[in-house]
Design an enzyme around this catalytic site. Structure first.
Site, PDB file in Angstrom:
ATOM      1  N   ASP A 267      66.264 -21.797  -3.972  1.00 57.08           N
ATOM      2  CA  ASP A 267      65.131 -21.007  -3.556  1.00 57.08           C
ATOM      3  C   ASP A 267      64.416 -21.858  -2.506  1.00 57.08           C
ATOM      4  OD1 ASP A 267      63.197 -19.011  -3.708  1.00 57.08           O
ATOM      5  OD2 ASP A 267      61.993 -20.233  -5.055  1.00 57.08           O
TER       6      ASP A 267
ATOM      7  N   ASP B 290      62.174 -22.146  -9.314  1.00 53.05           N
ATOM      8  CA  ASP B 290      61.031 -22.674 -10.061  1.00 53.05           C
ATOM      9  C   ASP B 290      60.896 -22.100 -11.468  1.00 53.05           C
ATOM     10  OD1 ASP B 290      60.020 -20.181  -9.623  1.00 53.05           O
ATOM     11  OD2 ASP B 290      58.583 -20.806  -8.101  1.00 53.05           O
TER      12      ASP B 290
ATOM     13  N   ASP C 156      61.945 -16.650 -10.702  1.00 50.36           N
ATOM     14  CA  ASP C 156      63.375 -16.584 -10.421  1.00 50.36           C
ATOM     15  C   ASP C 156      64.251 -16.341 -11.644  1.00 50.36           C
ATOM     16  OD1 ASP C 156      62.795 -17.115  -7.771  1.00 50.36           O
ATOM     17  OD2 ASP C 156      62.818 -19.264  -8.100  1.00 50.36           O
TER      18      ASP C 156
HETATM   19  N1  LIG Z   1      50.717 -11.732  -0.047  1.00 50.91           N
HETATM   20  C1  LIG Z   1      51.375 -11.799   1.112  1.00 50.91           C
HETATM   21  N2  LIG Z   1      50.691 -12.002   2.251  1.00 50.91           N
HETATM   22  C2  LIG Z   1      51.346 -12.082   3.422  1.00 50.91           C
HETATM   23  N3  LIG Z   1      52.657 -11.958   3.575  1.00 50.91           N
HETATM   24  C3  LIG Z   1      53.393 -11.739   2.487  1.00 50.91           C
HETATM   25  C4  LIG Z   1      52.788 -11.662   1.196  1.00 50.91           C
HETATM   26  N4  LIG Z   1      53.779 -11.436   0.300  1.00 50.91           N
HETATM   27  C5  LIG Z   1      54.932 -11.424   1.009  1.00 50.91           C
HETATM   28  N5  LIG Z   1      54.711 -11.585   2.319  1.00 50.91           N
HETATM   29  C6  LIG Z   1      55.713 -11.604   3.407  1.00 50.91           C
HETATM   30  O1  LIG Z   1      56.971 -11.297   2.889  1.00 50.91           O
HETATM   31  C7  LIG Z   1      57.863 -12.399   3.057  1.00 50.91           C
HETATM   32  C8  LIG Z   1      58.744 -12.534   1.851  1.00 50.91           C
HETATM   33  O2  LIG Z   1      57.979 -12.867   0.731  1.00 50.91           O
HETATM   34  P1  LIG Z   1      58.641 -13.427  -0.601  1.00 50.91           P
HETATM   35  O3  LIG Z   1      57.573 -13.611  -1.590  1.00 50.91           O
HETATM   36  O4  LIG Z   1      59.788 -12.550  -0.938  1.00 50.91           O
HETATM   37  O5  LIG Z   1      59.310 -14.813  -0.170  1.00 50.91           O
HETATM   38  P2  LIG Z   1      58.676 -16.235   0.274  1.00 50.91           P
HETATM   39  O6  LIG Z   1      57.587 -16.596  -0.620  1.00 50.91           O
HETATM   40  O7  LIG Z   1      58.364 -16.204   1.723  1.00 50.91           O
HETATM   41  O8  LIG Z   1      59.896 -17.220   0.173  1.00 50.91           O
HETATM   42  P3  LIG Z   1      60.870 -17.561  -1.055  1.00 50.91           P
HETATM   43  O9  LIG Z   1      61.769 -16.398  -1.220  1.00 50.91           O
HETATM   44  O10 LIG Z   1      61.598 -18.754  -0.587  1.00 50.91           O
HETATM   45  O11 LIG Z   1      60.013 -17.825  -2.248  1.00 50.91           O
HETATM   46  C9  LIG Z   1      56.978 -13.586   3.302  1.00 50.91           C
HETATM   47  O12 LIG Z   1      57.620 -14.569   4.057  1.00 50.91           O
HETATM   48  C10 LIG Z   1      55.815 -12.948   4.050  1.00 50.91           C
HETATM   49  O13 LIG Z   1      56.143 -12.794   5.390  1.00 50.91           O
END
Ligand SMILES: Nc1ncnc2c1ncn2[C@@H]1O[C@H](COP(=O)(O)OP(=O)(O)OP(=O)(O)O)[C@@H](O)[C@H]1O
Ligand SMILES: [Cu+]
Length: 641
Positions: free
Chosen positions: A332, A526, A530
């Site tokens: 991740d 984490d 996941d």
């Molecule tokens: N609360 C939020 N505010 C702003 N953008 C968001 C938010 N939640 C998701 N996004 C957008 O969606 C994308 C994907 O979010 P997601 O939570 O799936 O993954 P991540 O946290 O970026 O990464 P990972 O998958 O490695 O944990 C983010 O990169 C962001 O661009």
């Protein structure tokens, strides 16, 4: 009265000394006065306190139409013992020493095993013994010492330099360094400041801190570690099914071989009935598969305890087997490869307005990007406003009603029907190539700005990934973030392959896809968000966060939030599993070579095996298996000493 195997061993050993002396005196033609009677009495006592349990177990198995290891020990000793009584009455040479020595040697193997069990549970006991005895807790505005078991969640606790942290908690005041080696295996002291978590039983070195208790009693990290290791040590490794299967066919087969040995020697090769019987008894004794039975549990016990000391909690024996077949490790991104504490680095558009609107929406979100945006707004002293109809769109962003206008913050996936200016597009691409996550802030169907947020890789990630690649593993990053950002971070730490733009609920599917290509996949995450990916992967490796290691999914839990733990986890699992295989090999080869010798196949070459030597050889094989498992404590594991 139930005697331990160790006591039974010593009693039997001491009682068999006269027979030992006689054995060594034999070549000098010296005969102990009244030897037969001495041998009869001592052997009878040995049989009663030491061999009887084996006989009972054999009879119980026989009644269920099955045979076990004890069947062999019981038959071997019973034949030698009762024949000797018969021989004494009929004035023939006796073989009490065979019955006695076989028992002593079988017990030696059992006693060693028991001792190791004790040591292993002692090691766990010691871990619990690391706890502080009392705690200085705030009561009515004053700090008073109370016993550890009276500390409750929410108590305010003070710890002075040199003292132990009594329970798990979060620092309210003070800065200090802690020695956390007892739970993480990491010998470097760790700096802790306000807001950081502290773990019970770790040692405070230089500062005075006060903290709030968050976990006490059996919920503490240490208690959970002990619990996990205990469960792992008694778990079953699938390879053990093989052992059980072998034992099941093995024992009856050995009995048949023993009977054949007797018949062939007596009827065809001109041996006396006694000589033929001794060959048969030797076969039965050498074939005893106790070493086979020890091979798996002893290695599992030592391996899991050793790994716990390095901050790697292996949940069961099955995991060990899976680790050996791995060829791909999927990570991740956020919080696993990166620190997981992103920070706002750049803002485009009307900075104040963009940040104020974004923060007002993100106030209601739990996402780490949201936290970064709100923190930035706070540090700029911006007023956060109330929004209506807040909606979080998983893996994409957030939406809400801001002063009667639709506002959103999120990735370009939210932008289906909004136009982005050429200039902004170029800006976004440039930032993403710098490994910064870009979120768009929109208002009333128009993009009003960009916020770039950076989450840097942990300092140890690069090293850990290169270590994994050295071991021939393919490394993959699985993330919801944008392709360019993901690729930039992957390049920084040396990850081979990137799968980006994955929605949270699709992560498990991507792992399945890799598996369908024939890959054996480990997933490192984490453990909180996941869970499906962790349980879909062949090996789920969950990173502990703070004091919480009670993670259900995932076969391996890392106490420390550090990717080097993955390397250690894979190394120790592999070493333990290889040790099991080596143990099984030796245990089997031993019986395979031993049986023909015992059956007298090599008499012509001068090789024979008396029943007591067969007993010694058999005991030696168990002892060597136990010793081989203990060697796991000594093998070198990368990054430990
Ligand atoms: N609360 C939020 N505010 C702003 N953008 C968001 C938010 N939640 C998701 N996004 C957008 O969606 C994308 C994907 O979010 P997601 O939570 O799936 O993954 P991540 O946290 O970026 O990464 P990972 O998958 O490695 O944990 C983010 O990169 C962001 O661009
Ligand atoms: Cu045995």
């Amino acid at each position: 009265m139930k005697l331990s195997n160790i006591k039974r061993f010593w009693i039997s050993f001491i009682l068999s000394i006269p027979m030992l002396i006689q054995m060594f005196a034999m070549p000098f033609h010296w005969m102990m006065p009244g030897y037969n009677w001495i041998a009869l009495i001592t052997t009878t006592i040995i049989m009663a306190i030491s061999a009887l349990p084996y006989w009972k177990s054999a009879i119980a198995a026989f009644k269920k139409h099955s045979a076990n290891m004890n069947t062999l020990v019981a038959t071997g000793t019973a034949v030698a013992y009762f024949y000797s009584i018969f021989a004494m009455i009929t004035n023939r040479p006796v073989y009490f020493e065979s019955a006695a020595f076989i028992t002593v040697f079988v017990l030696l193997g059992d006693a060693m095993e028991e001792k190791m069990h004790d040591n292993a549970s002692n090691a766990l006991g010691k871990l619990m013994g690391l706890q502080a005895k009392d705690a200085e807790v705030q009561r009515d505005g004053k700090f008073v010492k109370i016993p550890l078991d009276q500390v409750q969640v929410g108590d305010i606790i003070r710890v002075k330099p040199g003292e132990k942290i009594p329970v798990d908690g979060e620092i309210l005041e003070g800065v200090t360094t802690l020695d956390e080696s007892m739970v993480t295996g990491e010998s470097m002291p760790v700096v802790k400041k306000v807001g950081d978590t502290v773990v019970g039983s770790t040692i405070n070195s230089n500062g005075t801190i006060t903290f709030k208790a968050t976990k006490v009693g059996s919920d503490t990290m240490l208690a959970q570690i002990v619990d996990l290791v205990k469960k792992a040590q008694t778990s079953h490794a699938p390879i053990q099914n093989l052992t059980d299967k072998i034992s099941n066919i093995f024992v009856p087969a050995v009995m048949i071989i023993a009977i054949l040995t007797f018949i062939i020697w007596y009827s065809f090769l001109g041996a006396t009935a006694v000589e033929a019987m001794l060959f048969a008894v030797s076969v039965i004794v050498i074939a005893c598969p106790c070493a086979l039975g020890l091979a798996t549990p002893t290695a599992l016990m030592v391996g899991t305890a050793r790994s716990a000391k390095m901050g790697v909690l292996i949940k069961n024996g099955e995991v060990l087997q899976e680790v050996s077949d791995l060829n791909t490790v999927v990570f991740d991104k956020t919080g696993t490869i990166t620190v997981g504490k992103p920070e706002v680095t750049d803002i485009f558009g009307d900075e104040k307005q963009v940040l104020r609107i974004a923060a007002s929406l993100e106030e209601s979100s739990e996402h780490s990007l949201a936290t970064a945006i709100v923190k930035k707004a706070d540090s700029e002293k911006l007023q956060i406003e109330k929004v209506n109809d807040f909606e979080a769109i998983e893996g994409k962003g957030v939406k809400a009603n801001y002063h009667d206008q639709t506002a959103f913050v999120g990735s370009n996936r939210l932008l289906a029907d909004v136009n982005i200016s050429q200039e902004m597009n170029q800006q976004a691409t440039k930032l993403q190539e710098e490994a910064k996550t870009v979120v768009y802030v929109g208002l009333n169907g128009e993009i009003i700005g960009l916020i770039a947020i950076q989450d840097i890789p942990k300092s140890s990630s690069k090293e850990a990934i290169s270590e994994l690649k050295k071991r021939g593993l393919k490394t993959v990053m699985l993330t919801g973030d944008n392709e360019k950002v993901a690729q930039a971070i992957a390049n920084e730490v040396g990850i081979d392959q990137v799968i980006a733009g994955v929605l949270p609920n699709e992560k498990a599917e991507h792992i399945q896809e890799l598996q369908q290509n024939g890959d054996k996949v480990a997933f490192v995450g984490d453990g909180i968000n996941d869970a499906p990916a962790l349980s879909t992967a062949d090996v789920g490796i969950a990173m502990g966060s703070g004091t919480d290691i009670a993670i259900d999914s995932g076969g391996i839990v890392l106490v420390q939030n550090d990717l080097r733990g993955v390397v250690r986890a894979l190394d120790i699992s592999k070493k333990t599993f290889n040790r099991i295989k080596l143990n099984l090999f030796w245990a089997l080869i031993y019986n395979t070579i031993g049986i023909p010798i015992a059956a007298g196949l090599f008499v012509g070459l001068g090789f024979t095996l008396s029943p007591e030597l067969a007993g010694l050889a058999m005991a030696f094989s168990s002892v060597s298996v136990v010793g081989s498992s203990l060697l796991l404590n000594k093998t070198k594991i990368a990054g430990t000493n």
